[in-house]
Write an enzyme that holds these catalytic residues in place. Structure first.
Site, PDB file in Angstrom:
ATOM      1  N   LYS A  35     -19.906  85.383   6.393  1.00 55.82           N
ATOM      2  CA  LYS A  35     -18.364  85.934   6.785  1.00 55.82           C
ATOM      3  C   LYS A  35     -17.743  85.305   7.807  1.00 55.82           C
ATOM      4  O   LYS A  35     -18.525  84.633   8.546  1.00 55.82           O
ATOM      5  CB  LYS A  35     -18.792  87.341   6.722  1.00 55.82           C
ATOM      6  CG  LYS A  35     -19.644  87.793   7.915  1.00 55.82           C
ATOM      7  CD  LYS A  35     -19.802  89.442   7.891  1.00 55.82           C
ATOM      8  CE  LYS A  35     -20.944  89.837   9.201  1.00 55.82           C
ATOM      9  NZ  LYS A  35     -21.436  90.965   9.041  1.00 55.82           N
ATOM     10  N   ARG A 130     -20.900 103.963   8.748  1.00 51.94           N
ATOM     11  CA  ARG A 130     -19.686 103.154   8.578  1.00 51.94           C
ATOM     12  C   ARG A 130     -19.401 103.293   7.051  1.00 51.94           C
ATOM     13  O   ARG A 130     -18.268 103.600   7.047  1.00 51.94           O
ATOM     14  CB  ARG A 130     -19.971 101.722   9.230  1.00 51.94           C
ATOM     15  CG  ARG A 130     -19.012 100.591   9.419  1.00 51.94           C
ATOM     16  CD  ARG A 130     -19.487  99.450  10.364  1.00 51.94           C
ATOM     17  NE  ARG A 130     -20.189  98.752   9.668  1.00 51.94           N
ATOM     18  CZ  ARG A 130     -20.837  97.565   9.849  1.00 51.94           C
ATOM     19  NH1 ARG A 130     -20.227  97.023  11.297  1.00 51.94           N
ATOM     20  NH2 ARG A 130     -21.433  96.955   9.170  1.00 51.94           N
ATOM     21  N   TYR A 253      -5.878  80.498  38.771  1.00 48.18           N
ATOM     22  CA  TYR A 253      -4.981  81.585  38.899  1.00 48.18           C
ATOM     23  C   TYR A 253      -5.703  82.783  39.515  1.00 48.18           C
ATOM     24  O   TYR A 253      -6.948  82.990  39.421  1.00 48.18           O
ATOM     25  CB  TYR A 253      -4.839  82.083  37.207  1.00 48.18           C
ATOM     26  CG  TYR A 253      -3.691  81.380  36.560  1.00 48.18           C
ATOM     27  CD1 TYR A 253      -2.204  81.172  37.234  1.00 48.18           C
ATOM     28  CD2 TYR A 253      -4.105  80.789  35.487  1.00 48.18           C
ATOM     29  CE1 TYR A 253      -1.386  80.552  36.402  1.00 48.18           C
ATOM     30  CE2 TYR A 253      -3.195  79.927  34.553  1.00 48.18           C
ATOM     31  CZ  TYR A 253      -1.898  79.877  35.320  1.00 48.18           C
ATOM     32  OH  TYR A 253      -0.849  78.922  34.540  1.00 48.18           O
ATOM     33  N   MET A 301      -5.513  79.341  30.090  1.00 45.44           N
ATOM     34  CA  MET A 301      -5.393  79.349  28.504  1.00 45.44           C
ATOM     35  C   MET A 301      -5.747  77.993  28.015  1.00 45.44           C
ATOM     36  O   MET A 301      -6.495  77.745  26.795  1.00 45.44           O
ATOM     37  CB  MET A 301      -3.644  79.324  28.313  1.00 45.44           C
ATOM     38  CG  MET A 301      -3.743  79.342  26.641  1.00 45.44           C
ATOM     39  SD  MET A 301      -1.789  79.179  26.325  1.00 45.44           S
ATOM     40  CE  MET A 301      -1.281  81.065  26.696  1.00 45.44           C
TER      41      MET A 301
HETATM   42  C1  PLP Z   1     -23.013  90.978   9.122  1.00 51.38           C
HETATM   43  C2  PLP Z   1     -23.696  91.414   8.191  1.00 51.38           C
HETATM   44  C3  PLP Z   1     -25.059  90.971   7.945  1.00 51.38           C
HETATM   45  C4  PLP Z   1     -25.519  89.769   8.834  1.00 51.38           C
HETATM   46  O1  PLP Z   1     -25.915  90.415   9.936  1.00 51.38           O
HETATM   47  P1  PLP Z   1     -26.513  89.584  11.348  1.00 51.38           P
HETATM   48  O2  PLP Z   1     -26.838  90.639  12.399  1.00 51.38           O
HETATM   49  O3  PLP Z   1     -25.312  88.480  11.693  1.00 51.38           O
HETATM   50  O4  PLP Z   1     -27.836  89.055  10.895  1.00 51.38           O
HETATM   51  C5  PLP Z   1     -26.014  91.557   7.021  1.00 51.38           C
HETATM   52  N1  PLP Z   1     -25.469  92.551   6.279  1.00 51.38           N
HETATM   53  C6  PLP Z   1     -24.079  93.130   6.262  1.00 51.38           C
HETATM   54  C7  PLP Z   1     -23.761  94.294   5.679  1.00 51.38           C
HETATM   55  C8  PLP Z   1     -23.295  92.478   7.186  1.00 51.38           C
HETATM   56  O5  PLP Z   1     -22.050  93.124   7.268  1.00 51.38           O
END
Ligand code: PLP
Length: 356
Positions: A35, A130, A253, A301
């Protein structure tokens, strides 16, 4: 000439880290989680290193299609599932596996005609609060999913909130076992931290993400090198200017850094618009010509400043490593008060990426 900043993606290190996940969970199939554009690495760059996975997990339909178009014929899992009925048409067309975590998704499935069998991961909310069905409602959700024509395999899934922390996973394991008792099907529970530290969670599938990218889910507490993980992303730039700063001179800065003796300070073509964290304070480690030193003053930046005291050979054009090979991303993240996850994902589009 483009700015000298670049990211290198290390294909062999991705393959190595996938192998580490497999060695921890030898009997499980592995969803390689890609992802967020493969945690900022670029799906197309990460794919050659991760193609020995059993499947790919991600969130965006657009990314799922990209994985299919790379030639991947195996499973692709949408970790949040679909959002609208029109998404389901794409799920169907590309043969994606979808998470189902809500009654709304079940309703959409019940009212959409699919052209091929659909594999589902039915998500339980075992305590993270969640996404997912409560343990009490899980069996009913499974019955409902099973009754939908076109739904084929149903894998039982949950996600841990504290696999990397002191609370651990027992309370969620207990809730999961309670809700999934007597519900048949493969299980999918473990993220990276659970894959590494909680073997009792491995089941049929594991879902490692961050460990594949060479970052420890426990940050510096259990360093990535100790876990045998290799860095997969090196962010590099060059010195584009050098200043002789007198005692009492300030840098950048807000004049946040003051030289207490005359010193050489290098200016690096890398700033927060490249994805380097603006909150990283003076003292954050950096390599100049492979020599460990520190950033000084506020990150701007497009530039940041480094202490050249230990690097007398430094010149304009000298290589600067912000993180990656030779300097773990988790060290930089810890100094900036965040995690390797956030730094990887934040690398800006304007930074050119090369796979090697
Ligand atoms: C992101 C995610 C993972 C992987 O998590 P990591 O901590 O990066 O290993 C696994 N399962 C779900 C549902 C996720 O959203």
């Amino acid at each position: 000439m483009p700015r000298p900043i670049k990211v290198s993606i290390h294909t062999a290190a991705l393959a190595h880290n996938l192998d580490v996940a497999r060695r921890h969970a030898p009997n499980a199939k592995v969803w390689a989680v890609v992802k967020a554009n493969a945690y900022g690495h670029g799906i197309e760059n990460a794919y050659p290193g991760l193609r020995d996975a059993d499947g790919f997990g991600l969130l965006d339909l657009e990314e799922a299609v990209r994985v299919r178009e790379l030639g991947w014929a195996g499973p692709i899992l949408l970790l949040e599932g679909f959002f609208t009925p029109s998404d389901l048409a794409i799920v169907d067309k590309y043969g994606l596996t979808t998470t189902v975590h809500s009654d709304d998704q079940l309703r959409m499935l019940e009212t959409t005609r699919l052209t091929k069998p659909l594999n589902v991961q039915l998500k339980m909310n075992s305590g993270m609060n969640r996404l997912g069905f409560s343990p009490e409602r899980y069996r009913a959700a499974w019955e409902r999913a099973r009754a939908i024509p076109g739904v084929s395999q149903i894998v039982l899934m949950t996600h841990f909130s504290d696999a990397d922390g002191p609370r651990g996973i027992e309370h969620q394991m207990e809730a999961f076992e309670r809700g999934a008792r007597d519900v048949p099907g493969e299980r999918s529970l473990a993220n990276s931290a659970a894959t590494l530290f909680h073997p009792q969670t491995h089941a049929a599938w594991v879902r490692p993400g961050i460990m594949l990218y060479g970052s420890s889910p426990k940050g510096l507490e259990v360093p990535a090198s100790e876990l045998g993980l290799q860095p997969t992303m090196t962010l590099e730039s060059e010195l584009i200017g050098i200043q002789e700063v007198p005692a009492g001179g300030t840098v950048g800065y807000g004049s946040l850094f003051t030289a207490d003796a005359p010193m050489r300070v290098g200016t690096v073509a890398c700033g927060y618009a490249d994805g380097y964290p603006r909150v990283a304070p003076s003292g954050t480690p950096v390599l100049v010509d492979g020599v460990r030193t520190r950033i000084v003053g506020r990150v701007s930046m497009d530039m940041l400043a480094v202490d050249l005291t230990p690097v007398p050979q430094a010149r304009v054009g000298t290589t600067v490593t912000l993180w990656g090979r030779g300097l773990g991303i988790d060290e930089v993240a810890a100094s900036a008060g965040t995690l390797g996850y956030e730094l990887m994902c934040a690398v800006a589009r304007r930074v050119p990426v090369h796979a090697n």
